[in-house]
Structures are given as C-alpha cells and as structure tokens.
Design an enzyme around this catalytic site. Structure first.
Site, PDB file in Angstrom:
ATOM      1  N   ASP A  14       5.843 -15.266   5.783  1.00 37.18           N
ATOM      2  CA  ASP A  14       5.832 -15.641   6.754  1.00 37.18           C
ATOM      3  C   ASP A  14       4.710 -16.931   7.154  1.00 37.18           C
ATOM      4  O   ASP A  14       3.872 -17.250   6.119  1.00 37.18           O
ATOM      5  CB  ASP A  14       4.339 -13.847   7.545  1.00 37.18           C
ATOM      6  CG  ASP A  14       4.129 -15.213   8.742  1.00 37.18           C
ATOM      7  OD1 ASP A  14       4.769 -13.601  10.075  1.00 37.18           O
ATOM      8  OD2 ASP A  14       3.908 -15.692   9.308  1.00 37.18           O
ATOM      9  N   ASN A  16       6.671  -4.160  14.774  1.00 36.68           N
ATOM     10  CA  ASN A  16       6.355  -5.040  16.092  1.00 36.68           C
ATOM     11  C   ASN A  16       7.377  -4.389  17.159  1.00 36.68           C
ATOM     12  O   ASN A  16       8.245  -5.138  17.084  1.00 36.68           O
ATOM     13  CB  ASN A  16       5.206  -6.008  16.309  1.00 36.68           C
ATOM     14  CG  ASN A  16       4.310  -5.815  15.688  1.00 36.68           C
ATOM     15  OD1 ASN A  16       3.630  -4.862  14.860  1.00 36.68           O
ATOM     16  ND2 ASN A  16       3.501  -7.005  15.224  1.00 36.68           N
ATOM     17  N   GLY A  47       3.173  -6.390  20.206  1.00 35.83           N
ATOM     18  CA  GLY A  47       2.719  -7.608  19.672  1.00 35.83           C
ATOM     19  C   GLY A  47       4.287  -8.298  18.591  1.00 35.83           C
ATOM     20  O   GLY A  47       4.035  -9.257  18.184  1.00 35.83           O
ATOM     21  N   GLN A  48       4.571  -8.072  19.007  1.00 39.82           N
ATOM     22  CA  GLN A  48       6.378  -9.035  18.863  1.00 39.82           C
ATOM     23  C   GLN A  48       6.094 -10.659  20.046  1.00 39.82           C
ATOM     24  O   GLN A  48       5.868 -10.024  20.322  1.00 39.82           O
ATOM     25  CB  GLN A  48       7.616  -7.952  19.117  1.00 39.82           C
ATOM     26  CG  GLN A  48       8.767  -9.128  18.838  1.00 39.82           C
ATOM     27  CD  GLN A  48       9.662  -8.264  19.135  1.00 39.82           C
ATOM     28  OE1 GLN A  48       9.571  -7.137  20.042  1.00 39.82           O
ATOM     29  NE2 GLN A  48      11.667  -9.338  18.494  1.00 39.82           N
ATOM     30  N   HIS A  65      12.643  -8.150  12.442  1.00 34.29           N
ATOM     31  CA  HIS A  65      11.652  -7.917  11.708  1.00 34.29           C
ATOM     32  C   HIS A  65      11.029  -7.233  11.108  1.00 34.29           C
ATOM     33  O   HIS A  65      10.198  -6.189  11.974  1.00 34.29           O
ATOM     34  CB  HIS A  65      11.384  -9.661  11.390  1.00 34.29           C
ATOM     35  CG  HIS A  65       9.906  -9.744  12.633  1.00 34.29           C
ATOM     36  ND1 HIS A  65      10.634  -9.595  13.444  1.00 34.29           N
ATOM     37  CD2 HIS A  65       8.923  -9.645  12.629  1.00 34.29           C
ATOM     38  CE1 HIS A  65       9.690 -10.068  14.411  1.00 34.29           C
ATOM     39  NE2 HIS A  65       8.495 -10.040  13.783  1.00 34.29           N
ATOM     40  N   HIS A 120       7.775  -6.273   8.803  1.00 32.29           N
ATOM     41  CA  HIS A 120       6.155  -7.094   8.116  1.00 32.29           C
ATOM     42  C   HIS A 120       6.245  -6.597   7.454  1.00 32.29           C
ATOM     43  O   HIS A 120       5.815  -5.488   7.012  1.00 32.29           O
ATOM     44  CB  HIS A 120       5.248  -7.282   8.341  1.00 32.29           C
ATOM     45  CG  HIS A 120       5.363  -7.964   9.830  1.00 32.29           C
ATOM     46  ND1 HIS A 120       4.943  -8.953  10.576  1.00 32.29           N
ATOM     47  CD2 HIS A 120       5.798  -7.639  10.878  1.00 32.29           C
ATOM     48  CE1 HIS A 120       4.932  -9.953  11.270  1.00 32.29           C
ATOM     49  NE2 HIS A 120       5.281  -9.027  12.108  1.00 32.29           N
TER      50      HIS A 120
HETATM   51  P1  5GP Z   1       5.522 -10.628  15.678  1.00 32.93           P
HETATM   52  O1  5GP Z   1       4.844 -10.323  16.040  1.00 32.93           O
HETATM   53  O2  5GP Z   1       6.443 -11.212  16.355  1.00 32.93           O
HETATM   54  O3  5GP Z   1       5.884  -9.234  14.827  1.00 32.93           O
HETATM   55  O4  5GP Z   1       6.389 -11.512  14.491  1.00 32.93           O
HETATM   56  C1  5GP Z   1       7.226 -12.553  14.018  1.00 32.93           C
HETATM   57  C2  5GP Z   1       6.044 -13.263  13.335  1.00 32.93           C
HETATM   58  O5  5GP Z   1       6.701 -14.845  12.283  1.00 32.93           O
HETATM   59  C3  5GP Z   1       4.297 -13.628  12.552  1.00 32.93           C
HETATM   60  O6  5GP Z   1       4.027 -12.935  11.906  1.00 32.93           O
HETATM   61  C4  5GP Z   1       4.484 -15.468  12.946  1.00 32.93           C
HETATM   62  O7  5GP Z   1       3.225 -15.755  11.843  1.00 32.93           O
HETATM   63  C5  5GP Z   1       5.945 -15.324  11.591  1.00 32.93           C
HETATM   64  N1  5GP Z   1       6.519 -17.012  12.405  1.00 32.93           N
HETATM   65  C6  5GP Z   1       6.751 -17.018  13.306  1.00 32.93           C
HETATM   66  N2  5GP Z   1       7.439 -18.282  13.393  1.00 32.93           N
HETATM   67  C7  5GP Z   1       7.669 -18.866  11.417  1.00 32.93           C
HETATM   68  C8  5GP Z   1       8.373 -19.876  11.008  1.00 32.93           C
HETATM   69  O8  5GP Z   1       8.588 -20.298  11.579  1.00 32.93           O
HETATM   70  N3  5GP Z   1       8.429 -18.989  10.061  1.00 32.93           N
HETATM   71  C9  5GP Z   1       7.518 -18.657   9.041  1.00 32.93           C
HETATM   72  N4  5GP Z   1       8.078 -18.435   7.839  1.00 32.93           N
HETATM   73  N5  5GP Z   1       7.225 -17.492  10.062  1.00 32.93           N
HETATM   74  C10 5GP Z   1       6.814 -17.600  11.215  1.00 32.93           C
END
Ligand code: 5GP
Ligand code: ZN
Length: 113
Positions: free
Chosen positions: A30, A86, A92-93, A99, A101
């Site tokens: 991440d 999420n 919190g998505q 994906h 985590h």
């Molecule tokens: P969500 O909030 O949708 O569950 O998680 C999305 C995750 O993607 C976040 O933890 C955020 O830091 C990560 N993320 C967003 N953009 C990028 C990116 O361009 N590269 C990487 N490696 N992670 C990303």
C-alpha cells in the site's frame, strides 16, 4: 477498467512494489501504509467491490484469501495479521477495485474506528 488505479497497476502502467503475482491476482505494498506491513491483494480482473462478485467468482475470492495468507507468511507476520475488505462509503472503500488489505507488524486495535 479505464481510470481504475488498481487496473493500471495490474497492467504495469503505474509502478507498485509487487510482492506476489500469479495469473489471477497481484499483491503489492500500500502506498500509504497503516501498519508496518500493509499489502493489498487484488484480482487481475476488475470487480468494483465484494458485492460485484457473482457466485462464479467464488474460487477467485478463495484464491485472494490464500494469497493473502501466503503474503502474510512471506512478510514474516508470525505474530498475527488482519485481513480487511472495505465495501462502500460507510465501509471506508476509496478505490473501487476489490482488494484485500493484509495488515500486520504491530498489535492492531479492536474494534476498528
Ligand atoms: P480502501 O480505502 O479502498 O479500502 O483501500 C484503498 C487503499 O489503496 C488505501 O489504503 C490507499 O492507501 C491505497 N492506494 C491508493 N492509491 C494507491 C496507489 O496508487 N498505489 C498503491 N500501492 N496503493 C494505493
Ligand atoms: Zn480496476
């Protein structure tokens, strides 16, 4: 899918620190880690979120969990780890490509905020 960050990472258009890849999935660090180890496991195919997964995606979903535990082992998370999916705004998505985590490397709080 056009305009999807994770699809761009899958295609190699955006760089990422990849820790695992196979024909169905990719795992990478991440960019904004919330724990000492924070890896995302994504399917190569675009699915908006868990709710977009139809019954024929059952094996793919299982695969993502198998990859997640292999990632945790490879990252040395013997003390334990947490998997998070999420879904939607309240969940919190922030990236609309399914994906998982993988978080670890410190004692994680429960319940999450
Ligand atoms: P969500 O909030 O949708 O569950 O998680 C999305 C995750 O993607 C976040 O933890 C955020 O830091 C990560 N993320 C967003 N953009 C990028 C990116 O361009 N590269 C990487 N490696 N992670 C990303
Ligand atoms: Zn995508």
């Amino acid at each position: 899918m056009a305009g999807c960050i994770f699809c761009d990472i899958v295609k190699g258009k955006i760089p990422a620190k990849i820790v695992h890849q196979d024909p169905l999935s990719l795992a990478f660090h991440d960019v904004s880690p919330k724990a000492p180890t924070h890896v995302l496991v994504v399917p190569r195919e675009h699915l908006d979120d868990l709710d977009a997964a139809t019954p024929e995606k059952e094996l793919l979903l299982g695969h993502l969990l198998m990859v997640a535990k292999e990632v945790a082992a490879k990252q040395g998370l013997e003390g334990g780890y947490r998997l998070v999916v999420n879904r939607g705004e309240d969940g919190g998505q922030t990236v609309d490509h399914l994906h998982v985590h993988v978080l670890g490397g410190r004692r994680l709080h429960w319940p999450p905020g």
